[in-house]
Motif scaffolding. Structure first.
Motif, short mmCIF file in Angstrom:
data_model
loop_
_atom_site.label_atom_id
_atom_site.label_comp_id
_atom_site.label_asym_id
_atom_site.label_seq_id
_atom_site.Cartn_x
_atom_site.Cartn_y
_atom_site.Cartn_z
N VAL A 116 0.84 -1.29 0.00
CA VAL A 116 -0.11 -0.01 0.05
C VAL A 116 0.96 1.33 0.01
CG1 VAL A 116 -1.72 1.48 1.34
CG2 VAL A 116 -1.99 -1.16 1.16
N ASN A 117 2.00 1.43 0.96
CA ASN A 117 2.73 2.55 1.04
C ASN A 117 3.58 2.79 -0.25
OD1 ASN A 117 1.30 2.59 3.42
ND2 ASN A 117 2.91 2.50 4.66
N LEU A 118 4.20 1.60 -0.91
CA LEU A 118 5.37 1.82 -1.70
C LEU A 118 4.85 1.44 -3.13
CD1 LEU A 118 8.09 2.54 -2.50
CD2 LEU A 118 8.86 0.50 -1.66
N LYS A 119 4.13 0.22 -3.21
CA LYS A 119 3.97 -0.11 -4.42
C LYS A 119 2.69 0.82 -5.15
CE LYS A 119 2.59 -4.23 -7.31
NZ LYS A 119 2.07 -5.80 -7.01
N SER A 120 1.67 1.37 -4.19
CA SER A 120 0.70 2.09 -4.88
C SER A 120 1.46 3.56 -5.64
CB SER A 120 -0.22 2.54 -3.61
OG SER A 120 0.38 3.48 -2.86
N ALA A 144 5.89 11.11 1.60
CA ALA A 144 6.73 10.00 2.32
C ALA A 144 6.77 10.46 3.77
CB ALA A 144 8.51 10.33 1.82
N SER A 145 7.73 10.45 4.61
CA SER A 145 7.47 10.70 5.85
C SER A 145 8.94 10.90 6.56
CB SER A 145 6.92 9.39 6.56
OG SER A 145 6.85 9.35 8.08
N MET A 146 8.90 11.44 7.63
CA MET A 146 10.13 11.62 8.34
C MET A 146 10.51 10.13 9.27
SD MET A 146 11.41 14.54 7.76
CE MET A 146 12.62 14.32 8.80
N ALA A 147 9.90 9.11 9.02
CA ALA A 147 10.02 7.90 9.35
C ALA A 147 11.06 7.36 8.30
CB ALA A 147 8.69 7.26 9.58
N TYR A 158 6.61 0.47 8.06
CA TYR A 158 6.30 1.69 7.70
C TYR A 158 7.50 2.66 7.42
CZ TYR A 158 4.20 6.25 7.80
OH TYR A 158 3.84 7.70 7.60
N GLY A 159 8.60 2.78 8.22
CA GLY A 159 9.75 3.48 7.97
C GLY A 159 10.23 2.98 6.73
N ALA A 163 11.23 5.07 3.34
CA ALA A 163 12.24 5.47 2.75
C ALA A 163 12.30 5.12 1.40
CB ALA A 163 13.32 4.50 3.47
N GLY A 164 11.69 3.98 1.00
CA GLY A 164 11.24 3.55 -0.49
C GLY A 164 10.79 4.63 -1.39
N VAL A 165 9.78 5.35 -0.63
CA VAL A 165 9.16 6.51 -1.52
C VAL A 165 10.07 7.23 -1.88
CG1 VAL A 165 7.30 8.19 -1.42
CG2 VAL A 165 6.78 5.78 -0.45
N VAL A 166 11.09 7.69 -0.87
CA VAL A 166 12.00 8.73 -0.96
C VAL A 166 13.00 8.50 -2.45
CG1 VAL A 166 14.02 9.87 0.01
CG2 VAL A 166 12.06 9.44 1.27
N ASN A 167 13.34 7.32 -2.22
CA ASN A 167 14.10 6.66 -3.41
C ASN A 167 13.45 6.66 -4.80
OD1 ASN A 167 17.03 7.00 -3.46
ND2 ASN A 167 17.31 4.66 -3.94
#
Length: 267
Positions: A116-120, A144-147, A158-159, A163-167
């Motif tokens: 949900v958080n990254l693949k989406s 993304a998130s500071m996490a 979650y973290g 982090a994957g979203v950032v990259n």
């Protein structure tokens, strides 16, 4: 007014909190907005509220855990308004009971949050980019998130997903920049969304505020305004970046608060 005039934006997770703030601000500044959310009734009510205020919006059901649902939301946006200029990938989940330290966490929860958080984010971008390329470019914005920048005692999945979203944001920016497609992210700290207010005790909110550089918490509009900036041509030379919007919570020496208390005791 008119900072995103005539742009078409799809916001996932837009029925409440940060997503709703972004959708409302984009519509006020001239964008046609599609709000996708698992809470279909909330998405449609958010769209109706925007229309009552003179904007243009549509709401629809979106399950960010399912590829076909994401594709349908992207296709609907183009069918409804003729193009897609802005994609805001904003869906994110966390579970404090199951997403624990790496030894004790629920591995099924790891898979669910990565999906949900990254693949989406991957899927939303995957289906939006061909439309953006065809129409001369666009702006993709990810939550993304500071996490994703700091370790914690729990929320390992979650973290890692954030982090994957950032990259992933950087990779999209590099791969499609020559097509006039920009990709940036926002990384909120603790934001006083309805969920945070309803689920976090005042004592916990106080702990977070203690370590902010600023003497207050963030509001959804603090993130929504950053999304508006990234959606607009004001940020046309900015891509692959993650804006850390966290009240200075993570910038100080972590011993500073206790050190200051110690020094006051010596006086």
């Amino acid at each position: 007014m008119g900072r995103v005039n005539d742009k078409v934006a799809l916001i996932t997770g837009g029925a409440s909190g940060i997503g709703l703030s972004a959708a409302t601000l984009l519509a006020k500044e001239g964008a046609k907005v599609v709000i996708g959310d698992f809470n279909e009734e909330g998405a449609k009510e958010a769209a109706a509220s925007i229309k009552r205020d003179g904007g243009e919006a549509s709401g629809l059901f979106l399950d960010a855990a399912k590829e076909e649902s994401i594709k349908e939301a992207v296709d609907f946006t183009v069918q409804q308004y003729g193009t897609l200029n802005v994609l805001y990938n904003n869906v994110g989940l966390t579970n404090l009971q199951k997403d624990l330290d790496v030894v004790n966490m629920d591995l099924e929860e790891w898979d669910r949050l990565m999906n949900v958080n990254l693949k989406s984010v991957l899927l939303g971008s995957r289906y939006a980019i061909p439309y953006m390329k065809k129409d001369g470019g666009g702006s993709i914005i990810n939550t993304a998130s500071m996490a994703g920048f700091a370790g914690d005692s729990i929320r390992s999945a979650y973290g890692a997903s954030k982090a994957g979203v950032v990259n992933l944001t950087r990779y999209i920016a590099v791969q499609y920049g020559k097509d006039h497609i920009r990709c940036n992210a926002v990384a909120p700290g603790l934001i006083l969304t309805p969920a945070a207010k309803n689920n976090m005790p005042e004592e916990v909110l106080g702990i977070f505020e203690k370590f902010n550089a600023l003497p207050y918490h963030g509001e959804p509009e603090d993130i929504g305004n950053a999304v508006l900036f990234l959606a607009s041509d004001e940020s046309k030379f900015m891509t692959g970046q993650t804006l850390q919007i966290e009240g200075g919570h993570y910038i100080g020496n972590p011993t500073m608060s206790d050190f200051n208390a110690f020094m006051q005791q010596q006086q």
